[in-house]
Scaffold this active site. Structure first.
Site, mmCIF file in Angstrom:
data_model
loop_
_atom_site.group_PDB
_atom_site.id
_atom_site.type_symbol
_atom_site.label_atom_id
_atom_site.label_comp_id
_atom_site.label_asym_id
_atom_site.label_seq_id
_atom_site.Cartn_x
_atom_site.Cartn_y
_atom_site.Cartn_z
ATOM 1 N N PRO A 63 44.846 36.722 39.976
ATOM 2 C CA PRO A 63 43.411 36.418 39.995
ATOM 3 C C PRO A 63 42.777 36.741 41.346
ATOM 4 O O PRO A 63 43.390 36.511 42.394
ATOM 5 C CB PRO A 63 43.365 34.916 39.698
ATOM 6 C CG PRO A 63 44.704 34.393 40.050
ATOM 7 C CD PRO A 63 45.663 35.525 39.843
ATOM 8 N N HIS A 64 41.588 37.304 41.287
ATOM 9 C CA HIS A 64 40.864 37.674 42.506
ATOM 10 C C HIS A 64 39.374 37.760 42.169
ATOM 11 O O HIS A 64 39.000 37.741 41.007
ATOM 12 C CB HIS A 64 41.379 38.997 43.072
ATOM 13 C CG HIS A 64 41.342 40.128 42.092
ATOM 14 N ND1 HIS A 64 42.254 40.245 41.061
ATOM 15 C CD2 HIS A 64 40.500 41.173 41.956
ATOM 16 C CE1 HIS A 64 41.976 41.330 40.351
ATOM 17 N NE2 HIS A 64 40.908 41.903 40.864
ATOM 18 N N GLY A 65 38.562 37.843 43.192
ATOM 19 C CA GLY A 65 37.120 37.856 43.007
ATOM 20 C C GLY A 65 36.579 39.226 42.635
ATOM 21 O O GLY A 65 37.333 40.184 42.444
#
Length: 146
Positions: A63-65
C-alpha cells in the site's frame, strides 16, 4: 538516500489476521511514527487502493499513496508487517503488507528490490518461516543499501 528506509521498529509479526483497511492503517501508522509521513497518508493509501489494488502477487501487498498526495510524504521509509493469519486483499490472500513512502523517486529503487525478493517463492517461504521481527528485519535490511 540519507538514512535507512527500514529500521527494526518498523517491522512487526502478528499471529492473527486483519482486514485490508486495518492492515493499511497499521502500515501508515508505522510510517508516521518513523517521521516519514503525515496523518494524511492513510487517506492517500485508501485513495490508491480504490483506484487500483496494491496486491503484487506471492502474498504481498504494497500500500502507498497517490501522486496527488506526495505532500503527505516527509521522508522515504518502509513498514513491514507479516500477518500469519492472512488478509483478504480484494479476493487475494496476503501475508506481507509493506507500506512504502518515497520522497521524490526514491521509492522506485526500493520497490525494485522488494519485487525481486518477493518474486522468488523460496525467499517468500523463508520470510514466512522467520520467527522474530529482528530476524525478519535482517532478511529485509538489504533495502537500506539502495
Amino acid at each position: 538516500m540519507a538514512r535507512d528506509v527500514l529500521s527494526i521498529g518498523q517491522v512487526r509479526i502478528h499471529a492473527g489476521s486483519a482486514s485490508r483497511e486495518e492492515a493499511m492503517k497499521e502500515a501508515a501508522d508505522i510510517l508516521e511514527a518513523a517521521g516519514a509521513v503525515t496523518t494524511a497518508y492513510f487517506d492517500a493509501m485508501q485513495q490508491r487502493e480504490q483506484t487500483v489494488s496494491t496486491y503484487m502477487g506471492n502474498e504481498l501487498a504494497i500500500p502507498h499513496g497517490t501522486n496527488e498526495t506526495k505532500d503527505a510524504i516527509l521522508d522515504s521509509a518502509l513498514s513491514v508487517v507479516r500477518y500469519d493469519g492472512g488478509i483478504d486483499w480484494g479476493g487475494e490472500s496476503v501475508t506481507f503488507v509493506i507500506g512504502i513512502a518515497g520522497k521524490g523517486d526514491e521509492h522506485l529503487e526500493i520497490l525494485s528490490q522488494i519485487a525481486i525478493m518477493f518474486s522468488d517463492e523460496d525467499e517468500v517461504a523463508a520470510l514466512k518461516e522467520t520467527a522474530t521481527p529482528e530476524a525478519l528485519f535482517e532478511k529485509l535490511s538489504a533495502v537500506n543499501e539502495s
